[in-house]
Motif scaffolding. Sequence first.
Motif, PDB file in Angstrom:
ATOM      1  N   PHE A   1      -4.482 -22.232 -37.481  1.00 12.05           N
ATOM      2  CA  PHE A   1      -3.277 -22.849 -38.032  1.00 12.05           C
ATOM      3  C   PHE A   1      -3.069 -22.439 -39.492  1.00 12.05           C
ATOM      4  CE2 PHE A   1      -1.146 -26.438 -40.160  1.00 12.05           C
ATOM      5  CZ  PHE A   1       0.038 -26.444 -39.444  1.00 12.05           C
ATOM      6  N   ASP A   2      -4.153 -22.350 -40.241  1.00 12.61           N
ATOM      7  CA  ASP A   2      -4.040 -21.990 -41.666  1.00 12.61           C
ATOM      8  C   ASP A   2      -3.747 -20.502 -41.879  1.00 12.61           C
ATOM      9  OD1 ASP A   2      -4.498 -24.588 -42.412  1.00 12.61           O
ATOM     10  OD2 ASP A   2      -6.657 -24.315 -42.717  1.00 12.61           O
TER      11      ASP A   2
ATOM     12  N   VAL B   1       5.053 -25.384 -33.538  1.00 14.30           N
ATOM     13  CA  VAL B   1       4.093 -26.248 -34.236  1.00 14.30           C
ATOM     14  C   VAL B   1       4.582 -27.693 -34.235  1.00 14.30           C
ATOM     15  CG1 VAL B   1       3.083 -26.779 -36.490  1.00 14.30           C
ATOM     16  CG2 VAL B   1       3.152 -24.402 -35.666  1.00 14.30           C
ATOM     17  N   LYS B   2       5.874 -27.866 -34.410  1.00 16.60           N
ATOM     18  CA  LYS B   2       6.446 -29.208 -34.517  1.00 16.60           C
ATOM     19  C   LYS B   2       6.525 -29.924 -33.180  1.00 16.60           C
ATOM     20  CE  LYS B   2      10.557 -31.602 -36.311  1.00 16.60           C
ATOM     21  NZ  LYS B   2      11.888 -31.410 -36.976  1.00 16.60           N
ATOM     22  N   HIS B   3       6.850 -29.184 -32.114  1.00 14.83           N
ATOM     23  CA  HIS B   3       7.151 -29.847 -30.843  1.00 14.83           C
ATOM     24  C   HIS B   3       6.152 -29.578 -29.712  1.00 14.83           C
ATOM     25  CE1 HIS B   3      11.044 -31.071 -32.431  1.00 14.83           C
ATOM     26  NE2 HIS B   3      11.300 -29.817 -32.778  1.00 14.83           N
ATOM     27  N   HIS B   4       5.414 -28.480 -29.754  1.00 13.26           N
ATOM     28  CA  HIS B   4       4.614 -28.105 -28.593  1.00 13.26           C
ATOM     29  C   HIS B   4       3.128 -27.886 -28.881  1.00 13.26           C
ATOM     30  CE1 HIS B   4       8.218 -27.732 -26.167  1.00 13.26           C
ATOM     31  NE2 HIS B   4       8.739 -26.903 -27.047  1.00 13.26           N
ATOM     32  N   ARG B   5       2.771 -27.622 -30.107  1.00 13.65           N
ATOM     33  CA  ARG B   5       1.377 -27.298 -30.383  1.00 13.65           C
ATOM     34  C   ARG B   5       0.492 -28.528 -30.220  1.00 13.65           C
ATOM     35  NH1 ARG B   5      -1.970 -27.940 -34.685  1.00 13.65           N
ATOM     36  NH2 ARG B   5      -3.768 -26.518 -34.786  1.00 13.65           N
ATOM     37  N   PRO B   6      -0.533 -28.426 -29.347  1.00 10.84           N
ATOM     38  CA  PRO B   6      -1.437 -29.574 -29.175  1.00 10.84           C
ATOM     39  C   PRO B   6      -2.386 -29.687 -30.370  1.00 10.84           C
ATOM     40  CG  PRO B   6      -2.169 -27.735 -27.834  1.00 10.84           C
ATOM     41  CD  PRO B   6      -0.859 -27.315 -28.429  1.00 10.84           C
ATOM     42  N   ASP B   7      -2.742 -30.902 -30.718  1.00 11.29           N
ATOM     43  CA  ASP B   7      -3.652 -31.146 -31.839  1.00 11.29           C
ATOM     44  C   ASP B   7      -5.083 -31.045 -31.322  1.00 11.29           C
ATOM     45  OD1 ASP B   7      -4.747 -31.786 -34.238  1.00 11.29           O
ATOM     46  OD2 ASP B   7      -4.321 -33.942 -34.115  1.00 11.29           O
ATOM     47  N   VAL B   8      -5.568 -29.798 -31.246  1.00 11.80           N
ATOM     48  CA  VAL B   8      -6.896 -29.566 -30.685  1.00 11.80           C
ATOM     49  C   VAL B   8      -7.714 -28.698 -31.628  1.00 11.80           C
ATOM     50  CG1 VAL B   8      -6.119 -29.767 -28.289  1.00 11.80           C
ATOM     51  CG2 VAL B   8      -6.112 -27.524 -29.415  1.00 11.80           C
ATOM     52  N   THR B   9      -9.018 -28.734 -31.412  1.00 11.28           N
ATOM     53  CA  THR B   9      -9.930 -27.843 -32.133  1.00 11.28           C
ATOM     54  C   THR B   9     -10.737 -27.064 -31.095  1.00 11.28           C
ATOM     55  OG1 THR B   9     -11.641 -29.547 -32.228  1.00 11.28           O
ATOM     56  CG2 THR B   9     -10.123 -29.374 -34.118  1.00 11.28           C
ATOM     57  N   ASP B  10     -11.292 -25.932 -31.532  1.00 16.20           N
ATOM     58  CA  ASP B  10     -12.120 -25.166 -30.603  1.00 16.20           C
ATOM     59  C   ASP B  10     -13.576 -25.628 -30.702  1.00 16.20           C
ATOM     60  OD1 ASP B  10     -13.201 -24.029 -32.884  1.00 16.20           O
ATOM     61  OD2 ASP B  10     -12.284 -22.057 -32.578  1.00 16.20           O
ATOM     62  N   ASP B  11     -14.474 -24.909 -30.056  1.00 13.75           N
ATOM     63  CA  ASP B  11     -15.885 -25.310 -30.013  1.00 13.75           C
ATOM     64  C   ASP B  11     -16.565 -25.254 -31.375  1.00 13.75           C
ATOM     65  OD1 ASP B  11     -15.625 -25.679 -27.310  1.00 13.75           O
ATOM     66  OD2 ASP B  11     -16.398 -23.694 -26.776  1.00 13.75           O
ATOM     67  N   TYR B  12     -15.899 -24.629 -32.347  1.00 15.67           N
ATOM     68  CA  TYR B  12     -16.486 -24.490 -33.684  1.00 15.67           C
ATOM     69  C   TYR B  12     -15.750 -25.336 -34.721  1.00 15.67           C
ATOM     70  CZ  TYR B  12     -18.794 -20.613 -31.384  1.00 15.67           C
ATOM     71  OH  TYR B  12     -19.538 -19.862 -30.505  1.00 15.67           O
TER      72      TYR B  12
ATOM     73  N   ALA C   1      -2.571 -22.635 -28.869  1.00 17.30           N
ATOM     74  CA  ALA C   1      -3.577 -23.292 -28.034  1.00 17.30           C
ATOM     75  C   ALA C   1      -2.916 -24.046 -26.894  1.00 17.30           C
ATOM     76  CB  ALA C   1      -4.399 -24.258 -28.876  1.00 17.30           C
ATOM     77  N   THR C   2      -3.712 -24.337 -25.877  1.00 18.23           N
ATOM     78  CA  THR C   2      -3.323 -25.261 -24.818  1.00 18.23           C
ATOM     79  C   THR C   2      -4.058 -26.573 -25.085  1.00 18.23           C
ATOM     80  OG1 THR C   2      -5.159 -24.733 -23.332  1.00 18.23           O
ATOM     81  CG2 THR C   2      -3.224 -23.295 -23.237  1.00 18.23           C
ATOM     82  N   LYS C   3      -3.860 -27.539 -24.226  1.00  9.23           N
ATOM     83  CA  LYS C   3      -4.547 -28.822 -24.415  1.00  9.23           C
ATOM     84  C   LYS C   3      -6.055 -28.674 -24.247  1.00  9.23           C
ATOM     85  CE  LYS C   3      -3.827 -30.188 -19.592  1.00  9.23           C
ATOM     86  NZ  LYS C   3      -3.242 -31.226 -18.698  1.00  9.23           N
ATOM     87  N   HIS C   4      -6.483 -27.527 -23.691  1.00 10.52           N
ATOM     88  CA  HIS C   4      -7.912 -27.292 -23.488  1.00 10.52           C
ATOM     89  C   HIS C   4      -8.557 -26.552 -24.661  1.00 10.52           C
ATOM     90  CE1 HIS C   4      -7.372 -28.669 -19.404  1.00 10.52           C
ATOM     91  NE2 HIS C   4      -6.454 -27.756 -19.189  1.00 10.52           N
ATOM     92  N   GLY C   5      -7.734 -26.089 -25.596  1.00  8.75           N
ATOM     93  CA  GLY C   5      -8.299 -25.407 -26.753  1.00  8.75           C
ATOM     94  C   GLY C   5      -7.643 -24.061 -27.023  1.00  8.75           C
ATOM     95  N   ARG C   6      -8.362 -23.201 -27.712  1.00 12.00           N
ATOM     96  CA  ARG C   6      -7.827 -21.909 -28.145  1.00 12.00           C
ATOM     97  C   ARG C   6      -7.324 -21.079 -26.955  1.00 12.00           C
ATOM     98  NH1 ARG C   6      -8.289 -19.290 -32.861  1.00 12.00           N
ATOM     99  NH2 ARG C   6      -9.811 -20.855 -33.580  1.00 12.00           N
ATOM    100  N   LEU C   7      -6.215 -20.402 -27.165  1.00 12.29           N
ATOM    101  CA  LEU C   7      -5.628 -19.541 -26.149  1.00 12.29           C
ATOM    102  C   LEU C   7      -6.626 -18.458 -25.731  1.00 12.29           C
ATOM    103  CD1 LEU C   7      -2.912 -19.072 -24.658  1.00 12.29           C
ATOM    104  CD2 LEU C   7      -2.258 -17.550 -26.530  1.00 12.29           C
ATOM    105  N   SER C   8      -6.816 -18.281 -24.438  1.00 11.49           N
ATOM    106  CA  SER C   8      -7.788 -17.302 -23.947  1.00 11.49           C
ATOM    107  C   SER C   8      -7.135 -15.947 -23.712  1.00 11.49           C
ATOM    108  CB  SER C   8      -8.413 -17.792 -22.638  1.00 11.49           C
ATOM    109  OG  SER C   8      -7.437 -17.810 -21.597  1.00 11.49           O
TER     110      SER C   8
END
Length: 402
Positions: free
Chosen positions: A210-211, A260-271, A278-285
Amino acid sequence: MSSVGSPIDDEEVLKRIVQQAMKEGLAGIDDGFEGLDFGVRESLNDKKPEEAVDEYLADLKRESSQGTYDNHKSRLGFFVDWCRQEGDDGTRRVTSLHELDGQLVKDFRDWRRAESGWKVTTEETQMKTLRKFLRYCERTEWVTENLAKKVPIPTVNPEDESRDTIIRQHTVDEILSYLEKFEYATLQHCAWLVLGKTGCRISGLRALDFDDYVPDEETGKAVIKFRNREETRTRLKNGNNSERDVEVDEEVREVIDDFVKHHRPDVTDDYGREPLFATKHGRLSGSTIRKYAYMWSRPCAITGECPFDRDVSECEAAQTNDRASKCPDSVSPHPIRRGRLTWQLNEGSFPQMISEMYDVSPEVLKKHYDERSHAEKRRLASMWQDMLKDFVLDEVRDSVDR
């Protein structure tokens, strides 16, 4: 009264018989009269190729998608250009469509092959467009009957169908226009947008945090920072040498802002990192990115039509996104990158500049990414020659004035 076996001596009667037989579509009736037309050509309506193409496209636009219309307009534009060229005798190659015959159609095919270096699947698509146009011309009596049957169409076996290794920038723009209308600011839209406008690799797209996305309030644009983070499993292809900042325009920024405003899920990856995409499961694969590339590069996905004359309702590649890669025209993400770099070369960008912008050495750029046709290279060389000539003349004038 003539007997049944008597020859026909009246030329007008013979002419009418041949013309009627051709109109009724009796296969092969004219094979014995090769080189003779018995006045058939003279009876056709006179129509210039460019006028016929314009009328065909006007009708096509009413009944087809914008994508189909644009594709046919582009392909038939080459046919019109060829017709306008001078033949061996110094005159225009084709003035009126009734001059066309099987040999001239083949000559056009050979010219396009030499100019574009067609792959067999591309040739099939291009020549099928010409055949469809000539069928239209037959109905309006601008060309001889059955001319469309003489269009040479290569045989492409399903197992031999090979997709192009590049997707041109104009096709990417068509896909992005569709996504902007029907999938606006979704993850799929953003993935195609960043791939298509920055020419990044899969590793670069999925590595973005995101940054790493920095809007510039002063210019309205934004900067996307590609950073190598091997220790947290997002290595760029060439490690730290792949790191770079890419500026995107205001239109791209608006889409990403809305994602970012309407669709980005507030998630973090394994690190503990916050991925930009990202999806709701984490970083885009990487597999998901490939899936997006294949599914939206299928022509039927945005036009509803198949350039290979397949029944879309029965085509395996069209029925499910998981089978999208089975479409001969679908591509993985890498051809999107190749198309972007080829576009930059066509725009006249210096190889060294492209090397810096897209993380590719000049040698690799020339060997693996330069997909320009001979005609495109000639056009660019001519442009540079004209620019150099103008520059020299300006320098001479300035020295004289001084």
